[in-house]
Design a protein around this motif. Structure first.
Motif, PDB file in Angstrom:
ATOM      1  N   VAL A 108     -14.824  -2.010  -0.035  1.00  0.00           N
ATOM      2  CA  VAL A 108     -14.886  -0.471   0.052  1.00  0.00           C
ATOM      3  C   VAL A 108     -15.619  -0.472   1.454  1.00  0.00           C
ATOM      4  O   VAL A 108     -15.526   0.694   2.131  1.00  0.00           O
ATOM      5  CB  VAL A 108     -15.789   0.136  -1.173  1.00  0.00           C
ATOM      6  N   LYS A 109     -16.549  -1.163   2.036  1.00  0.00           N
ATOM      7  CA  LYS A 109     -17.125  -1.101   3.330  1.00  0.00           C
ATOM      8  C   LYS A 109     -16.215  -1.292   4.393  1.00  0.00           C
ATOM      9  O   LYS A 109     -16.330  -0.729   5.427  1.00  0.00           O
ATOM     10  CB  LYS A 109     -18.370  -2.433   3.103  1.00  0.00           C
ATOM     11  N   VAL A 110     -15.234  -2.257   4.160  1.00  0.00           N
ATOM     12  CA  VAL A 110     -14.128  -2.192   5.167  1.00  0.00           C
ATOM     13  C   VAL A 110     -13.351  -1.167   5.359  1.00  0.00           C
ATOM     14  O   VAL A 110     -12.920  -0.453   6.365  1.00  0.00           O
ATOM     15  CB  VAL A 110     -13.215  -3.540   4.931  1.00  0.00           C
ATOM     16  N   ARG A 111     -12.966  -0.278   4.138  1.00  0.00           N
ATOM     17  CA  ARG A 111     -12.245   1.016   4.095  1.00  0.00           C
ATOM     18  C   ARG A 111     -13.175   1.989   5.022  1.00  0.00           C
ATOM     19  O   ARG A 111     -12.561   2.763   5.611  1.00  0.00           O
ATOM     20  CB  ARG A 111     -12.047   1.457   2.741  1.00  0.00           C
ATOM     21  N   ALA A 114       0.874  -1.202   0.110  1.00  0.00           N
ATOM     22  CA  ALA A 114       0.073   0.034   0.069  1.00  0.00           C
ATOM     23  C   ALA A 114       0.921   1.171  -0.152  1.00  0.00           C
ATOM     24  O   ALA A 114       0.671   2.071  -0.689  1.00  0.00           O
ATOM     25  CB  ALA A 114      -0.875   0.060   1.232  1.00  0.00           C
ATOM     26  N   ALA A 115       2.004   1.180   0.769  1.00  0.00           N
ATOM     27  CA  ALA A 115       2.681   2.521   0.879  1.00  0.00           C
ATOM     28  C   ALA A 115       3.356   2.736  -0.465  1.00  0.00           C
ATOM     29  O   ALA A 115       3.863   3.699  -0.903  1.00  0.00           O
ATOM     30  CB  ALA A 115       3.942   2.246   1.952  1.00  0.00           C
ATOM     31  N   THR A 141      -4.419   6.513   6.642  1.00  0.00           N
ATOM     32  CA  THR A 141      -3.462   7.180   6.003  1.00  0.00           C
ATOM     33  C   THR A 141      -3.146   7.064   4.395  1.00  0.00           C
ATOM     34  O   THR A 141      -3.405   7.994   3.458  1.00  0.00           O
ATOM     35  CB  THR A 141      -2.150   7.551   6.705  1.00  0.00           C
ATOM     36  N   HIS A 142      -2.982   5.684   4.223  1.00  0.00           N
ATOM     37  CA  HIS A 142      -2.550   5.482   2.800  1.00  0.00           C
ATOM     38  C   HIS A 142      -3.814   5.611   1.900  1.00  0.00           C
ATOM     39  O   HIS A 142      -3.417   5.955   0.749  1.00  0.00           O
ATOM     40  CB  HIS A 142      -2.148   4.070   2.553  1.00  0.00           C
ATOM     41  N   SER A 143      -5.105   5.108   2.338  1.00  0.00           N
ATOM     42  CA  SER A 143      -6.152   5.433   1.579  1.00  0.00           C
ATOM     43  C   SER A 143      -6.506   6.876   1.192  1.00  0.00           C
ATOM     44  O   SER A 143      -6.646   7.143   0.087  1.00  0.00           O
ATOM     45  CB  SER A 143      -7.117   4.745   2.174  1.00  0.00           C
ATOM     46  N   LYS A 144      -6.296   7.970   2.067  1.00  0.00           N
ATOM     47  CA  LYS A 144      -6.447   9.130   1.978  1.00  0.00           C
ATOM     48  C   LYS A 144      -5.270   9.826   1.073  1.00  0.00           C
ATOM     49  O   LYS A 144      -5.672  10.578   0.079  1.00  0.00           O
ATOM     50  CB  LYS A 144      -6.392   9.864   3.171  1.00  0.00           C
ATOM     51  N   ASN A 145      -3.870   9.399   1.061  1.00  0.00           N
ATOM     52  CA  ASN A 145      -3.158   9.671   0.143  1.00  0.00           C
ATOM     53  C   ASN A 145      -3.227   9.204  -1.109  1.00  0.00           C
ATOM     54  O   ASN A 145      -3.150  10.025  -2.018  1.00  0.00           O
ATOM     55  CB  ASN A 145      -1.688   9.364   0.628  1.00  0.00           C
ATOM     56  N   LEU A 146      -3.734   7.912  -1.299  1.00  0.00           N
ATOM     57  CA  LEU A 146      -4.093   7.462  -2.703  1.00  0.00           C
ATOM     58  C   LEU A 146      -5.111   8.277  -3.277  1.00  0.00           C
ATOM     59  O   LEU A 146      -4.956   8.712  -4.473  1.00  0.00           O
ATOM     60  CB  LEU A 146      -4.201   5.845  -2.444  1.00  0.00           C
ATOM     61  N   VAL A 168     -12.902  10.305  -8.959  1.00  0.00           N
ATOM     62  CA  VAL A 168     -12.360   8.921  -8.368  1.00  0.00           C
ATOM     63  C   VAL A 168     -13.222   8.519  -7.371  1.00  0.00           C
ATOM     64  O   VAL A 168     -13.682   9.470  -6.525  1.00  0.00           O
ATOM     65  CB  VAL A 168     -11.038   9.247  -7.585  1.00  0.00           C
ATOM     66  N   ASN A 169     -13.750   7.469  -7.236  1.00  0.00           N
ATOM     67  CA  ASN A 169     -14.723   6.841  -6.251  1.00  0.00           C
ATOM     68  C   ASN A 169     -13.512   6.131  -5.423  1.00  0.00           C
ATOM     69  O   ASN A 169     -12.665   5.651  -5.383  1.00  0.00           O
ATOM     70  CB  ASN A 169     -15.507   5.869  -6.891  1.00  0.00           C
ATOM     71  N   TRP A 170     -14.268   5.883  -4.200  1.00  0.00           N
ATOM     72  CA  TRP A 170     -13.532   5.286  -3.146  1.00  0.00           C
ATOM     73  C   TRP A 170     -13.291   3.728  -3.315  1.00  0.00           C
ATOM     74  O   TRP A 170     -12.422   3.160  -2.859  1.00  0.00           O
ATOM     75  CB  TRP A 170     -14.100   5.477  -1.776  1.00  0.00           C
ATOM     76  N   ILE A 171     -14.371   3.222  -4.285  1.00  0.00           N
ATOM     77  CA  ILE A 171     -14.225   1.915  -4.332  1.00  0.00           C
ATOM     78  C   ILE A 171     -12.932   1.519  -5.330  1.00  0.00           C
ATOM     79  O   ILE A 171     -12.235   0.558  -5.206  1.00  0.00           O
ATOM     80  CB  ILE A 171     -15.453   1.362  -5.358  1.00  0.00           C
ATOM     81  N   THR A 172     -12.352   2.759  -5.987  1.00  0.00           N
ATOM     82  CA  THR A 172     -11.107   2.723  -7.054  1.00  0.00           C
ATOM     83  C   THR A 172     -10.142   2.501  -6.052  1.00  0.00           C
ATOM     84  O   THR A 172      -9.394   1.533  -5.982  1.00  0.00           O
ATOM     85  CB  THR A 172     -10.885   3.599  -7.767  1.00  0.00           C
ATOM     86  N   VAL A 173      -9.941   3.489  -5.075  1.00  0.00           N
ATOM     87  CA  VAL A 173      -8.891   3.250  -3.924  1.00  0.00           C
ATOM     88  C   VAL A 173      -8.836   2.038  -2.994  1.00  0.00           C
ATOM     89  O   VAL A 173      -7.862   1.412  -3.067  1.00  0.00           O
ATOM     90  CB  VAL A 173      -9.046   4.458  -3.043  1.00  0.00           C
ATOM     91  N   ALA A 174      -9.962   1.439  -2.809  1.00  0.00           N
ATOM     92  CA  ALA A 174     -10.086   0.239  -1.936  1.00  0.00           C
ATOM     93  C   ALA A 174      -9.575  -0.744  -2.651  1.00  0.00           C
ATOM     94  O   ALA A 174      -8.907  -1.771  -2.131  1.00  0.00           O
ATOM     95  CB  ALA A 174     -11.578   0.126  -1.363  1.00  0.00           C
ATOM     96  N   ARG A 175     -10.024  -0.971  -4.053  1.00  0.00           N
ATOM     97  CA  ARG A 175      -9.612  -1.988  -4.819  1.00  0.00           C
ATOM     98  C   ARG A 175      -8.178  -2.023  -5.046  1.00  0.00           C
ATOM     99  O   ARG A 175      -7.455  -3.079  -5.002  1.00  0.00           O
ATOM    100  CB  ARG A 175     -10.330  -1.895  -6.360  1.00  0.00           C
ATOM    101  N   GLU A 176      -7.307  -0.936  -5.256  1.00  0.00           N
ATOM    102  CA  GLU A 176      -6.153  -0.854  -5.384  1.00  0.00           C
ATOM    103  C   GLU A 176      -5.273  -1.187  -4.097  1.00  0.00           C
ATOM    104  O   GLU A 176      -4.280  -1.752  -4.040  1.00  0.00           O
ATOM    105  CB  GLU A 176      -5.576   0.659  -5.850  1.00  0.00           C
ATOM    106  N   LEU A 177      -6.059  -0.906  -2.910  1.00  0.00           N
ATOM    107  CA  LEU A 177      -5.557  -1.501  -1.713  1.00  0.00           C
ATOM    108  C   LEU A 177      -5.680  -2.710  -1.281  1.00  0.00           C
ATOM    109  O   LEU A 177      -4.977  -3.556  -0.282  1.00  0.00           O
ATOM    110  CB  LEU A 177      -5.903  -0.407  -0.575  1.00  0.00           C
TER     111      LEU A 177
END
Length: 155
Positions: free
Chosen positions: A115-118, A17-18, A82-87, A102-111
């Protein structure tokens, strides 16, 4: 033994993630839009003589494996949020150049998390922030041992 393996998996996932935040890699749906990205990916696979990518409905039928990022300490929680916010900030800046969102689902998928866990991690983090939690001093705290800080709703 099992706990050690889970800890290693979590550390590797947090490291990825980092690295993702630090890298120049950007999901294609940000620059081209999700529909165009899916169509281009399917066209490339068919051109190569492969089988097209399944639809989201077909993918949902297959059992998804759980994320290797399992937050157990305050430090883990702070890292992943912090990683999800930065991404999200990074992807949003790039998406604006392409008139995309950008949707949060994109960020969650990348991590590699749902998305519900995020969202759950974000809520836990904001509760601790509202209560003035010191991440440096108490980062070793187990979340399950301190529900009054992380889990109980704020007024």
């Amino acid at each position: 033994q099992r706990e050690k393996f889970a800890q290693e998996q979590k550390n590797a996932a947090l490291k990825r993630a980092a690295e993702l935040v630090a890298s120049n890699r950007v999901p294609i749906e940000i620059t081209r839009g999700a529909a165009a990205a899916k169509a281009a990916a399917n066209a490339a696979v068919v051109a190569a003589g492969g089988v097209p990518v399944p639809t989201p409905e077909e993918e949902a039928l297959r059992k998804k494996s759980r994320s290797s990022i399992v937050v157990s300490t305050a430090s883990d929680l702070h890292q992943i949020v912090t990683h999800s916010k930065n991404l999200w900030t990074k992807y949003n800046a790039i998406a604006k150049e392409h008139n995309q969102k950008v949707n949060w689902i994109t960020v969650a998928r990348e991590l590699g998390i749902h998305v519900k866990v995020r969202e759950k991690y974000q809520r836990m983090h904001s509760r601790a922030e509202q209560r003035g939690f010191d991440w440096e001093k108490h980062g070793h705290w187990k979340i399950k041992d301190h529900p009054q800080v992380f889990l109980e709703p704020t007024q």
